[in-house]
Design a protein around this motif. Structure first.
Motif, mmCIF file in Angstrom:
data_model
loop_
_atom_site.group_PDB
_atom_site.id
_atom_site.type_symbol
_atom_site.label_atom_id
_atom_site.label_comp_id
_atom_site.label_asym_id
_atom_site.label_seq_id
_atom_site.Cartn_x
_atom_site.Cartn_y
_atom_site.Cartn_z
ATOM 1 N N GLY A 99 21.488 -66.814 -13.298
ATOM 2 C CA GLY A 99 21.222 -65.254 -13.370
ATOM 3 C C GLY A 99 20.977 -64.865 -14.731
ATOM 4 N N PHE A 101 18.053 -62.678 -13.873
ATOM 5 C CA PHE A 101 16.730 -62.410 -13.352
ATOM 6 C C PHE A 101 16.139 -63.759 -12.972
ATOM 7 N N SER A 102 15.375 -63.452 -12.105
ATOM 8 C CA SER A 102 14.097 -64.563 -11.576
ATOM 9 C C SER A 102 13.043 -64.034 -12.441
ATOM 10 N N PRO A 209 16.709 -65.887 -1.767
ATOM 11 C CA PRO A 209 16.037 -65.953 -2.556
ATOM 12 C C PRO A 209 15.451 -67.375 -2.547
ATOM 13 N N ASP A 229 13.988 -59.056 -5.657
ATOM 14 C CA ASP A 229 14.721 -58.647 -6.855
ATOM 15 C C ASP A 229 13.633 -58.021 -7.740
ATOM 16 N N GLN A 231 14.651 -56.649 -10.812
ATOM 17 C CA GLN A 231 15.197 -56.504 -12.242
ATOM 18 C C GLN A 231 14.336 -57.652 -13.003
#
Length: 285
Positions: A99, A101-102, A209, A229, A231
């Motif tokens: 993490g 973010f992806s 995910p 997600d 973000q």
């Protein structure tokens, strides 16, 4: 799926009960691109076992032609489960995605694809969960544990044995209604142990995910209208304030239907002397 319970209604109820929050390990784009096809062996499962698991997951979450929306086959669920079972065959075990973010919402790098190294305690816990205790004293501090690898290997073999006895063919080769009949047999405790594990892992792989290997092409998020997600971009004020589609309420009757549909996840009592063998399930009123 039972009459009267639509797939989207089922997902809403399952989400409310926390089933879809059980996100767990899977893999990188290179592994996804090289995922085995029908008739090919996986990272842990044999070719026959993997084909059988595909048939099992396709009954849990059917796709075309049984359902117009993509299902477990389209999402690569069985292949994702196979990667989970083989997590410790990789230099960096495929357990915890990184993490924060992806790269699906404005970030330049997919941090999720960088799996987090395990410390000694985490590795021990996950090896027990996946591989079992295997008679190793360090792993049997709470008693012997059957790992997911053995649950799947013995469960898939037992499913074929039951199918041969009942229908004269392997599970993957019998019609869907016959497969449903076998999977829902509550008189077979060994089979239901496998069904409980496989159903939980199927939900994880379908709606988690994609870095974990399932939810291929985001099909699980697409038809269920989950944005995924968001973000670091985030959501606009309008997106936060405006109700989304298909937001009908979850009724008590629907929860009752869900409970009947997921008996393998309904929990199991444990004795006071072996409380760690208990299995939490759907909360009951």
């Amino acid at each position: 799926m039972p009459a009267g319970v639509g797939r989207r209604a089922f997902l809403q109820a399952a989400g409310a009960l926390g089933l879809l929050a059980l996100v767990r390990p899977r893999r990188l784009e290179a592994l996804m691109a090289s995922a085995p096809g029908p008739g090919q062996g996986g990272r842990f499962l044999t070719a026959h076992e993997l084909d059988t698991l595909r048939a099992v997951t396709a009954r849990f979450i059917p796709g075309p032609p049984d359902d117009p929306d993509p299902g477990a086959l389209e999402a690569g669920v069985a292949e994702a489960i196979d990667l989970l079972l083989a997590a410790f065959t990789f230099a960096q075990p495929l357990i915890h995605a990184g993490g924060p973010f992806s790269d699906r919402a404005g970030a330049t790098h997919d941090d999720f694809a960088d799996f987090v190294p395990l410390d000694a305690h985490a590795e021990l816990g996950w090896r027990i969960r996946i591989e079992g205790s295997l008679g190793i004293p360090q792993r049997e501090f709470a008693g012997p544990v059957t790992g997911l690898q053995e649950i799947y290997r013995s469960g898939l073999a037992h499913l074929d044995e039951r199918s041969q006895q009942a229908f004269g063919a392997d599970f993957k080769d019998v019609p869907g209604p016959a497969q449903d009949l076998l999977l829902s047999d509550q008189t077979d405790g060994d089979l239901q142990t496998f069904v409980g594990a496989a159903l939980a892992n199927t939900l994880e792989a379908m709606y988690g995910p994609p870095e974990y290997g399932g939810n291929r092409d985001l099909v699980g998020w697409g038809y269920s209208r989950w944005p995924g997600d968001l973000q670091p971009r985030g959501s606009t004020d309008a997106e936060v304030s405006t109700p989304g589609p298909d937001t009908e309420s979850i009724t008590g009757a629907l929860l009752d239907d869900l409970q009947r549909f997921l008996p393998a996840l309904s929990g199991r009592r444990a004795s006071r002397t072996q409380f760690w063998l208990g299995r939490s399930g759907i909360p009951r009123s």
